[in-house]
Design a protein around this motif. Structure first.
Motif, PDB file in Angstrom:
ATOM      1  N   ARG A 180       0.803  -1.222   0.000  1.00  0.00           N
ATOM      2  CA  ARG A 180       0.000   0.000   0.000  1.00  0.00           C
ATOM      3  C   ARG A 180       0.834   1.269   0.000  1.00  0.00           C
ATOM      4  O   ARG A 180       0.514   2.241  -0.701  1.00  0.00           O
ATOM      5  CB  ARG A 180      -0.939  -0.013   1.214  1.00  0.00           C
ATOM      6  CG  ARG A 180      -1.891   1.183   1.286  1.00  0.00           C
ATOM      7  CD  ARG A 180      -2.802   1.095   2.495  1.00  0.00           C
ATOM      8  NE  ARG A 180      -2.054   1.162   3.758  1.00  0.00           N
ATOM      9  CZ  ARG A 180      -1.983   0.180   4.635  1.00  0.00           C
ATOM     10  NH1 ARG A 180      -2.616  -0.954   4.406  1.00  0.00           N
ATOM     11  NH2 ARG A 180      -1.283   0.305   5.756  1.00  0.00           N
ATOM     12  N   GLU A 181       1.930   1.277   0.787  1.00  0.00           N
ATOM     13  CA  GLU A 181       2.668   2.513   0.977  1.00  0.00           C
ATOM     14  C   GLU A 181       3.629   2.783  -0.176  1.00  0.00           C
ATOM     15  O   GLU A 181       4.131   1.868  -0.825  1.00  0.00           O
ATOM     16  CB  GLU A 181       3.444   2.456   2.302  1.00  0.00           C
ATOM     17  CG  GLU A 181       2.533   2.380   3.512  1.00  0.00           C
ATOM     18  CD  GLU A 181       3.295   2.412   4.825  1.00  0.00           C
ATOM     19  OE1 GLU A 181       2.728   2.020   5.847  1.00  0.00           O
ATOM     20  OE2 GLU A 181       4.486   2.839   4.810  1.00  0.00           O
ATOM     21  N   SER A 182       3.880   4.055  -0.432  1.00  0.00           N
ATOM     22  CA  SER A 182       4.802   4.457  -1.497  1.00  0.00           C
ATOM     23  C   SER A 182       5.724   5.558  -0.973  1.00  0.00           C
ATOM     24  O   SER A 182       5.263   6.672  -0.698  1.00  0.00           O
ATOM     25  CB  SER A 182       4.013   4.967  -2.708  1.00  0.00           C
ATOM     26  OG  SER A 182       4.889   5.330  -3.749  1.00  0.00           O
ATOM     27  N   PRO A 183       7.023   5.283  -0.808  1.00  0.00           N
ATOM     28  CA  PRO A 183       7.634   3.975  -1.056  1.00  0.00           C
ATOM     29  C   PRO A 183       7.359   3.017   0.091  1.00  0.00           C
ATOM     30  O   PRO A 183       7.166   3.460   1.230  1.00  0.00           O
ATOM     31  CB  PRO A 183       9.132   4.310  -1.134  1.00  0.00           C
ATOM     32  CG  PRO A 183       9.290   5.486  -0.232  1.00  0.00           C
ATOM     33  CD  PRO A 183       8.027   6.292  -0.394  1.00  0.00           C
ATOM     34  N   PRO A 184       7.337   1.723  -0.169  1.00  0.00           N
ATOM     35  CA  PRO A 184       7.072   0.762   0.912  1.00  0.00           C
ATOM     36  C   PRO A 184       8.275   0.649   1.845  1.00  0.00           C
ATOM     37  O   PRO A 184       9.410   0.901   1.433  1.00  0.00           O
ATOM     38  CB  PRO A 184       6.828  -0.546   0.160  1.00  0.00           C
ATOM     39  CG  PRO A 184       7.565  -0.389  -1.127  1.00  0.00           C
ATOM     40  CD  PRO A 184       7.503   1.068  -1.470  1.00  0.00           C
ATOM     41  N   PRO A 185       8.060   0.262   3.096  1.00  0.00           N
ATOM     42  CA  PRO A 185       9.183   0.057   4.029  1.00  0.00           C
ATOM     43  C   PRO A 185      10.123  -1.019   3.489  1.00  0.00           C
ATOM     44  O   PRO A 185       9.672  -2.022   2.931  1.00  0.00           O
ATOM     45  CB  PRO A 185       8.509  -0.401   5.324  1.00  0.00           C
ATOM     46  CG  PRO A 185       7.067  -0.025   5.181  1.00  0.00           C
ATOM     47  CD  PRO A 185       6.764  -0.044   3.724  1.00  0.00           C
ATOM     48  N   LEU A 186      11.419  -0.827   3.649  1.00  0.00           N
ATOM     49  CA  LEU A 186      12.411  -1.773   3.136  1.00  0.00           C
ATOM     50  C   LEU A 186      12.408  -3.058   3.964  1.00  0.00           C
ATOM     51  O   LEU A 186      12.537  -3.003   5.192  1.00  0.00           O
ATOM     52  CB  LEU A 186      13.809  -1.141   3.172  1.00  0.00           C
ATOM     53  CG  LEU A 186      14.961  -1.972   2.581  1.00  0.00           C
ATOM     54  CD1 LEU A 186      14.768  -2.138   1.079  1.00  0.00           C
ATOM     55  CD2 LEU A 186      16.297  -1.303   2.883  1.00  0.00           C
ATOM     56  N   PRO A 187      12.263  -4.229   3.331  1.00  0.00           N
ATOM     57  CA  PRO A 187      12.331  -5.493   4.084  1.00  0.00           C
ATOM     58  C   PRO A 187      13.710  -5.688   4.711  1.00  0.00           C
ATOM     59  O   PRO A 187      14.710  -5.137   4.237  1.00  0.00           O
ATOM     60  CB  PRO A 187      12.074  -6.554   3.012  1.00  0.00           C
ATOM     61  CG  PRO A 187      11.408  -5.828   1.898  1.00  0.00           C
ATOM     62  CD  PRO A 187      11.981  -4.446   1.918  1.00  0.00           C
ATOM     63  N   HIS A 188      13.759  -6.517   5.756  1.00  0.00           N
ATOM     64  CA  HIS A 188      15.043  -6.891   6.341  1.00  0.00           C
ATOM     65  C   HIS A 188      15.821  -7.734   5.332  1.00  0.00           C
ATOM     66  O   HIS A 188      15.227  -8.327   4.417  1.00  0.00           O
ATOM     67  CB  HIS A 188      14.838  -7.687   7.627  1.00  0.00           C
ATOM     68  CG  HIS A 188      14.144  -6.917   8.710  1.00  0.00           C
ATOM     69  ND1 HIS A 188      14.625  -5.735   9.203  1.00  0.00           N
ATOM     70  CD2 HIS A 188      12.995  -7.178   9.385  1.00  0.00           C
ATOM     71  CE1 HIS A 188      13.801  -5.286  10.138  1.00  0.00           C
ATOM     72  NE2 HIS A 188      12.803  -6.143  10.270  1.00  0.00           N
ATOM     73  N   PRO A 189      17.162  -7.831   5.466  1.00  0.00           N
ATOM     74  CA  PRO A 189      17.950  -8.631   4.515  1.00  0.00           C
ATOM     75  C   PRO A 189      17.458 -10.069   4.370  1.00  0.00           C
ATOM     76  O   PRO A 189      17.435 -10.611   3.263  1.00  0.00           O
ATOM     77  CB  PRO A 189      19.360  -8.572   5.100  1.00  0.00           C
ATOM     78  CG  PRO A 189      19.413  -7.261   5.814  1.00  0.00           C
ATOM     79  CD  PRO A 189      18.036  -7.091   6.404  1.00  0.00           C
ATOM     80  N   SER A 190      17.056 -10.702   5.473  1.00  0.00           N
ATOM     81  CA  SER A 190      16.577 -12.083   5.385  1.00  0.00           C
ATOM     82  C   SER A 190      15.249 -12.150   4.632  1.00  0.00           C
ATOM     83  O   SER A 190      15.004 -13.082   3.859  1.00  0.00           O
ATOM     84  CB  SER A 190      16.426 -12.689   6.775  1.00  0.00           C
ATOM     85  OG  SER A 190      15.541 -11.919   7.576  1.00  0.00           O
ATOM     86  N   GLN A 191      14.381 -11.140   4.849  1.00  0.00           N
ATOM     87  CA  GLN A 191      13.120 -11.096   4.100  1.00  0.00           C
ATOM     88  C   GLN A 191      13.392 -10.866   2.613  1.00  0.00           C
ATOM     89  O   GLN A 191      12.710 -11.429   1.760  1.00  0.00           O
ATOM     90  CB  GLN A 191      12.227  -9.980   4.647  1.00  0.00           C
ATOM     91  CG  GLN A 191      11.693 -10.234   6.051  1.00  0.00           C
ATOM     92  CD  GLN A 191      10.947  -9.034   6.600  1.00  0.00           C
ATOM     93  OE1 GLN A 191      11.341  -7.882   6.380  1.00  0.00           O
ATOM     94  NE2 GLN A 191       9.865  -9.291   7.315  1.00  0.00           N
ATOM     95  N   GLN A 192      14.398 -10.052   2.322  1.00  0.00           N
ATOM     96  CA  GLN A 192      14.765  -9.792   0.927  1.00  0.00           C
ATOM     97  C   GLN A 192      15.168 -11.085   0.231  1.00  0.00           C
ATOM     98  O   GLN A 192      14.756 -11.341  -0.904  1.00  0.00           O
ATOM     99  CB  GLN A 192      15.919  -8.787   0.865  1.00  0.00           C
ATOM    100  CG  GLN A 192      16.436  -8.531  -0.546  1.00  0.00           C
ATOM    101  CD  GLN A 192      17.572  -7.529  -0.582  1.00  0.00           C
ATOM    102  OE1 GLN A 192      17.902  -6.916   0.432  1.00  0.00           O
ATOM    103  NE2 GLN A 192      18.170  -7.346  -1.734  1.00  0.00           N
TER     104      GLN A 192
END
Length: 420
Positions: A45-57
């Protein structure tokens, strides 16, 4: 609609089902990562979206097969992921393997038999012969290795049937026999004798189960994947991948073993045309390769796996997608990255590169690559390699070009002279 929403919906997931799938993929990769529906909604939903953690990436890129930045996230330079060959020596850490040199302990003596006593020194000699067989296959091809394997099998089975030995030595002899059948399964694949290869796989699996060796079972299953694909038994190949993954998880296998399994999963997905599945499997392979230097012990059969295998599988994906020009840089990297001790595989990779160059319209370069193969493959006796060379000739002789005609003629002369 955000790009992340589009990717999720294209993969057939609701927000709720995606959260569960994310957890499953993280577990497969051995990554400690999770996501909640609430966090997913913020990303979408958000722009820009919150950056995922490295493991989530790592997990997101494995699921969707695209870099995080292409999902709509603003990614700092040090977190950017690029799609490029893995075999660049400037960017790949070289791994040092640790060999297993565990001592053999004596157990109870088997009942007396008429033959000689077999001890640990005899097992060590048989082990040397088996290791030499592996090297022969990679340097000279499966034909001479198969001939040598028959003599070694007679020695092992004669000892098991007639000799006296301790229970521990008996266990080691059965393990050697299981490994030998695993080699024979590969020779069946290389020689185009798929039925014989599958039969050897079944023998090897039974023997590996009897000695309760999970790593050995995984090594046989990864060969079974290739044989099952050739036999058009994709359900069997997919089942072998899943069984191998389950065994590896149960045994606490390292990242290199999981890398091999991911590569075989990519083979299956590419064969059936599931290119999204191929990208997920390759992303998983890249993740495991990046952590392979953490492995303390790597089984001998898995030591071939590395960046060049990932590059080769990536090229295969592009070939399946009928994009030969995109496959070329990955095949070049694979050819550069493969070790000098793998002469048969190196020649096979170069034949594949020559064929893809031909498909891409680079006739002169393709013929030059094939010429290099013919220069290098003298003494290699591999039916699979010979078949690939012959298939290249069938394609090149249809081209009205001086280089193509000369290349076709040289292949004809070389094959009639008995290469491979």
């Amino acid at each position: 609609m955000s790009e992340l929403v589009r990717l999720r919906q294209a993969a057939g997931h609701t927000q709720e089902s995606f959260v569960g799938f994310f957890l499953e993929e993280a577990a497969r990769m051995g990554v400690h990562a999770s996501v909640s529906v609430r966090q997913l909604r913020r990303w979408e939903r958000e722009s820009p979206p919150p950056l995922p953690h490295p493991s989530q990436q790592m997990v997101l890129e494995a699921i969707f097969g695209v870099p995080l930045v292409e999902m709509g996230f603003g990614v700092p330079q040090h977190r950017l992921t690029v799609s490029a060959p893995m075999s660049d020596p400037e960017t790949v850490k070289r791994r040092t393997f640790v060999a297993d040199v565990g001592a053999l302990a004596a157990g109870s003596l088997m009942p007396d038999r008429p033959g000689p006593r077999v001890g640990t020194a005899d097992v060590a000699q048989l082990r040397k012969k088996l290791d030499a067989l592996y090297r022969m296959d990679h340097s000279l091809g499966s034909v001479p290795a198969l001939e040598r394997s028959r003599r070694i099998e007679k020695e092992i089975t004669s000892a098991l049937r007639c000799a006296s030995y301790t229970s521990r030595v008996g266990h080691e002899l059965q393990t050697l026999l299981a490994e030998l059948h695993g080699h024979r399964a590969w020779y069946g694949y290389d020689g185009g004798r798929i039925g014989q290869g599958r039969a050897s796989c079944l023998e090897a699996l039974a023997a590996a189960q009897l000695v309760d060796d999970s790593m050995l079972q995984i090594s046989v299953l990864e060969t079974l994947v290739l044989l099952s694909i050739k036999a058009e038994r994709t359900w069997e190949a997919a089942g072998a991948v899943e069984n191998a993954r389950w065994l590896a998880t149960r045994a606490g296998a390292g990242h290199t073993v999981h890398l091999v399994i991911a590569l075989r999963e990519a083979n299956v997905a590419t064969h059936v045309g599931d290119l999204a599945g191929t990208r997920r499997a390759l992303s998983r392979a890249v993740s495991h390769q990046g952590r392979a230097d953490m492995d303390e012990n790597v089984p001998k059969w898995a030591r071939f796996a590395g960046p060049f295998e990932i590059d080769y599988a990536t090229a295969d994906m592009y070939v399946r997608a009928q994009q030969p020009r995109r496959a070329v840089p990955f095949l070049r990297a694979a050819v550069r990255g493969i070790g000098g001790g793998l002469a048969r595989n190196g020649a096979s990779y170069r034949v594949k590169l020559a064929g893809v160059l031909l498909d891409a319209g680079e006739v002169e370069e393709a013929c030059a690559e094939m010429g290099a193969v013919l220069d290098a493959c003298s003494g290699i006796r591999s039916p699979k390699l010979l078949k690939r060379v012959a298939e290249f000739r069938q394609s090149v002789v249809r081209i009205d070009n001086a280089d193509a005609r000369a290349c076709g003629e040289r292949i004809r002369e070389t094959i009639s002279g008995g290469i491979a």
